[in-house]
Design a protein around this motif. Structure first.
Motif, PDB file in Angstrom:
ATOM      1  N   ARG A 143       6.508  41.997   1.647  1.00  0.00           N
ATOM      2  CA  ARG A 143       7.605  41.810   0.696  1.00  0.00           C
ATOM      3  C   ARG A 143       7.686  40.373   0.199  1.00  0.00           C
ATOM      4  N   TRP A 144       7.503  39.403   1.124  1.00  0.00           N
ATOM      5  CA  TRP A 144       7.838  38.023   0.775  1.00  0.00           C
ATOM      6  C   TRP A 144       6.657  37.054   0.759  1.00  0.00           C
ATOM      7  N   ALA A 145       5.706  37.242   1.669  1.00  0.00           N
ATOM      8  CA  ALA A 145       4.747  36.170   1.934  1.00  0.00           C
ATOM      9  C   ALA A 145       3.692  36.052   0.846  1.00  0.00           C
ATOM     10  N   GLU A 146       3.220  34.820   0.656  1.00  0.00           N
ATOM     11  CA  GLU A 146       2.128  34.542  -0.279  1.00  0.00           C
ATOM     12  C   GLU A 146       0.873  34.115   0.480  1.00  0.00           C
ATOM     13  N   ALA A 147       1.047  33.773   1.735  1.00  0.00           N
ATOM     14  CA  ALA A 147      -0.090  33.537   2.624  1.00  0.00           C
ATOM     15  C   ALA A 147       0.322  33.994   4.015  1.00  0.00           C
ATOM     16  N   VAL A 148      -0.620  34.576   4.735  1.00  0.00           N
ATOM     17  CA  VAL A 148      -0.340  35.053   6.097  1.00  0.00           C
ATOM     18  C   VAL A 148      -1.355  34.448   7.054  1.00  0.00           C
ATOM     19  N   VAL A 182       4.977  31.456   3.537  1.00  0.00           N
ATOM     20  CA  VAL A 182       3.934  31.785   4.503  1.00  0.00           C
ATOM     21  C   VAL A 182       4.579  32.535   5.658  1.00  0.00           C
ATOM     22  N   GLN A 183       3.793  33.406   6.302  1.00  0.00           N
ATOM     23  CA  GLN A 183       4.358  34.167   7.410  1.00  0.00           C
ATOM     24  C   GLN A 183       3.245  34.501   8.373  1.00  0.00           C
ATOM     25  N   ALA A 184       3.595  34.829   9.604  1.00  0.00           N
ATOM     26  CA  ALA A 184       2.555  35.094  10.592  1.00  0.00           C
ATOM     27  C   ALA A 184       2.861  36.272  11.498  1.00  0.00           C
ATOM     28  N   GLY A 185       3.874  37.034  11.198  1.00  0.00           N
ATOM     29  CA  GLY A 185       4.213  38.167  12.065  1.00  0.00           C
ATOM     30  C   GLY A 185       3.174  39.271  11.962  1.00  0.00           C
ATOM     31  N   TYR A 234       5.896  46.921  -2.977  1.00  0.00           N
ATOM     32  CA  TYR A 234       6.853  45.874  -3.381  1.00  0.00           C
ATOM     33  C   TYR A 234       6.531  45.356  -4.783  1.00  0.00           C
ATOM     34  N   GLY A 235       5.721  46.145  -5.517  1.00  0.00           N
ATOM     35  CA  GLY A 235       5.384  45.744  -6.882  1.00  0.00           C
ATOM     36  C   GLY A 235       4.492  44.523  -6.952  1.00  0.00           C
TER      37      GLY A 235
END
Lengths: 442, 442
Positions: free
Chosen positions: B226-231, B212-215, B255-256
């Motif tokens: 690139r990385w997150a599955e939930a934002v 998860v990410q929030a930036g 990112y495919g």
């Protein structure tokens, strides 16, 4: 008050014996199953044990092809045990070499809050090379690791003290949540750490976690005398146990501490049977499951010297003394082999139960006798109980050995207090930042 | 299958409103009480929410004199919530700047094992100065933090993959515990980290935690793509929500990745009343408890510019644009003030509920309408629900809003699967080290 024993259950996977996972009394699927550990903690609590404890390292050690290695991180796991227990202490191993003080102090403070004052920290400096290689460095030497550990403890203690006990006001009417005069930056600047603080949570039920240590080197013993409140140790004979006990207690005064401020808890791995013969048969079953390839690798690791090519039926070859960290373990193993005239195969068998800790097989009375003998003869304040197999080994200990210790008046029948410190009979430290109360005229 | 909403309960002390701790519907003693958080998690699970989530930072931020700041470390806390819940996902914030990959990967893997596959990691890079000062460094700049974060993720993913799913044999008869051909050193050597591996525990139920990410900065959005599955994101209007949603989804292809590989969950802080008027009255009660001194400090922190001396009844002064990290939050706040022509006092009031997240007050139907509108108009895959007060705010949401969403066919009535990934509708990743099965002739 009569002096009472203290008992800690040292939890390790499905047992301390290196072949435990192969024995029908265990289920190797339990190694990563939280319910297994919850059952053990509840069983130990049923027996009124002081605490449970997990060792840890930050690498995959040893030969995972042949043994049940690789398991859950202890602080995280203990939080999951805290919620299904009420009284028992929860001691986790964590490294001063591969953590930062702010992060680790916060975790132990969190565990202490979550458990209502039952957290303990077994302080290690992480001697191994594989651990260093998971953190991008070469293994720091023994002295450097302990120098960092000393400063780490200074910082952690300051952080745990950084909120005075009465800093939190929570005054809904005035809107004052905290008295910021009682929350302190620590402004630590040392050779290893620069930490501003304060910690980002209020002071914990115990003030700080119980501090535990297990080093047996000179430097390790001085570290224990300075910081530790309980010491886990491997001692094979009563004479060795007494010598270690006297040695460690004798070091406390120079740090302004009293003998009762530190508990010495030797390891004991009991095979329990209803008779001595039954216990010996059980031990024999485990011994027969030992894989000598694994045993030789373990022996090499304990000695710090490669002996995997040794003749199993010959005696231990002459060895160069190790220099790095493990000297006390090296001495323990070579003394054991020499004293009892063991072949390499026999030595492996003796170490398989407790990695150098004392293994005894006997009836509940015989186990209780051994515990009493050490406790009453200046070798132990209690024991670090290391069942060869889990959960059966702790069930047997709680159901059969504990009642004997209780009937002899050696062990509690109810917990003395709510916190681990209270049950270990240790004081709750005041915050170093606490301002003495104002004098009130009589 | 009809597309379903995903709902996360963002847990914060006794509520997201900055004056929550002063309101009669909360008890500020709950801030460090695990039972409070267990009750919230169980309530959210009763409502079939996907997950609960804790923010975190590694310093004491903000003015603790005036607000309920300083609480438990999330990973440790979530382990204690895992044992009293069965289905709900458990998402903890942790920093890539102030952790080491081996340590953090181990903790999340442990939480994933303990919870049976319900762990999630909200990845932050820790933008603040006070955090840097707890780790002996000056605050690294935005680009450096994200460069470290990218490499941190590479290392963590390799570690989570380092045991193939079928590496553990546990063959009691042969004595083979694991197939070491399926446990891999990762031998990572990069600009920030050198990590040998493997991780010291078996692969987890989810393979790896949900990421998860929030930036919201440019760099942050690329990192998410690139990385997150939930934002988790703060969006005030439907138009802004749609723009952010399209922007982020549009970045995935490079990112495919597919659009459904990442869920966008805007924050929503609902004041719930049986009528709109009752909800507004509740909101008003909270607004009246705001301390403008605290509000000005919060506003300064969100803007990255000191505005504590501003005239409360004037408009926001002209401000130099911030350069460090918080640009998206700066834009959000200044846009809000400009768009609605707010005085500083009004702006503080609007931010007090959700620190820039959308606050709405209404009947359960009105809250459900808002959720549906965003969900069906390309602005959200679900919501990060931020109750202004805990536990009442989540009880009201679960008891009154969730049933409406369910009756409209927008939200599940039973959990789809056993893991957080399954409930979020995301794939379980294969280990990168897994060898393809041998071809079998038909």
């Amino acid at each position: 008050m009569t002096r009472k024993l203290h008992l800690n259950a040292f939890i390790m996977g499905v047992g301390h014996h290196e072949a435990a996972w192969r024995h029908p009394r265990t289920d190797p699927n339990n190694v990563t199953d939280v319910r297994h550990y919850q059952h053990i903690a509840r069983t130990a609590e049923r027996g009124k044990l002081d605490s449970v404890f997990f060792a840890d390292g930050v690498a995959l050690f040893g030969n995972v092809r042949l043994n049940a290695i690789g398991t859950l991180e202890p602080i995280t796991l203990l939080a999951a045990l805290a919620t299904v227990t009420e009284h028992i202490g929860l001691i986790a191993t964590a490294s001063t070499t591969y953590n930062e003080p702010y992060t680790l102090a916060r975790k132990f403070a969190s565990l202490d809050h979550i458990s209502g004052g039952r957290a303990g920290w077994n302080i290690v400096t992480s001697a191994s090379e594989p651990e260093a290689h998971n953190f991008g460095i070469e293994r720091p030497d023994h002295g450097d690791r302990y120098a960092r550990a000393d400063e780490f403890l200074e910082v952690a203690l300051k952080l745990w003290d950084s909120w005075e006990d009465d800093a939190v006001l929570r005054d809904q009417a005035t809107g004052e949540y905290a008295d910021i005069g009682k929350i302190h930056e620590i402004v630590h600047e040392g050779a290893h750490f620069k930490v501003r603080g304060p910690l980002n949570l209020p002071r914990t039920p115990q003030g700080r976690p119980l501090l535990v240590q297990a080093g047996s080197s000179e430097v390790g013993k001085e570290f224990a005398a300075r910081w530790a409140e309980a010491v886990f140790t491997a001692q094979q004979t009563l004479a060795e146990g007494k010598a270690f006990y006297a040695d460690l207690k004798g070091r406390l005064a120079r740090y302004g501490r009293r003998e009762e401020d530190l508990l010495v808890l030797p390891g004991i791995s009991p095979f329990i049977g209803s008779t001595e013969a039954e216990a010996k048969r059980l031990e024999q079953e485990f011994q027969e499951l030992i894989n000598p390839v694994y045993g030789l690798a373990q022996l090499s690791s304990m000695l710090g010297v490669e002996v995997t090519e040794s003749d199993l039926d010959g005696s231990l070859p002459e060895l160069p003394e190790t220099t790095e960290g493990g000297k006390s373990r090296f001495d323990l193993v070579t003394d054991l082999a020499r004293r009892d005239g063991l072949t390499v195969r026999q030595l492996i068998g003796r170490l398989a139960g407790g990695r150098g800790h004392r293994v005894i097989a006997g009836s509940p009375e015989q186990i209780a006798d051994q515990i009493q003998e050490w406790f009453e003869n200046g070798a132990a304040d209690g024991f670090n109980v290391m069942p060869p197999h889990y959960p059966g080994g702790i069930e047997d200990f709680v159901d059969h050995v504990v009642p004997i210790l209780q009937s002899r008046g050696l062990f509690r029948t109810e917990y003395e207090g709510a916190t681990l410190r209270e049950n270990y009979g240790l004081e709750r430290p005041a915050s170093r930042y606490a301002t003495p109360g104002e004098l009130v005229e009589a």
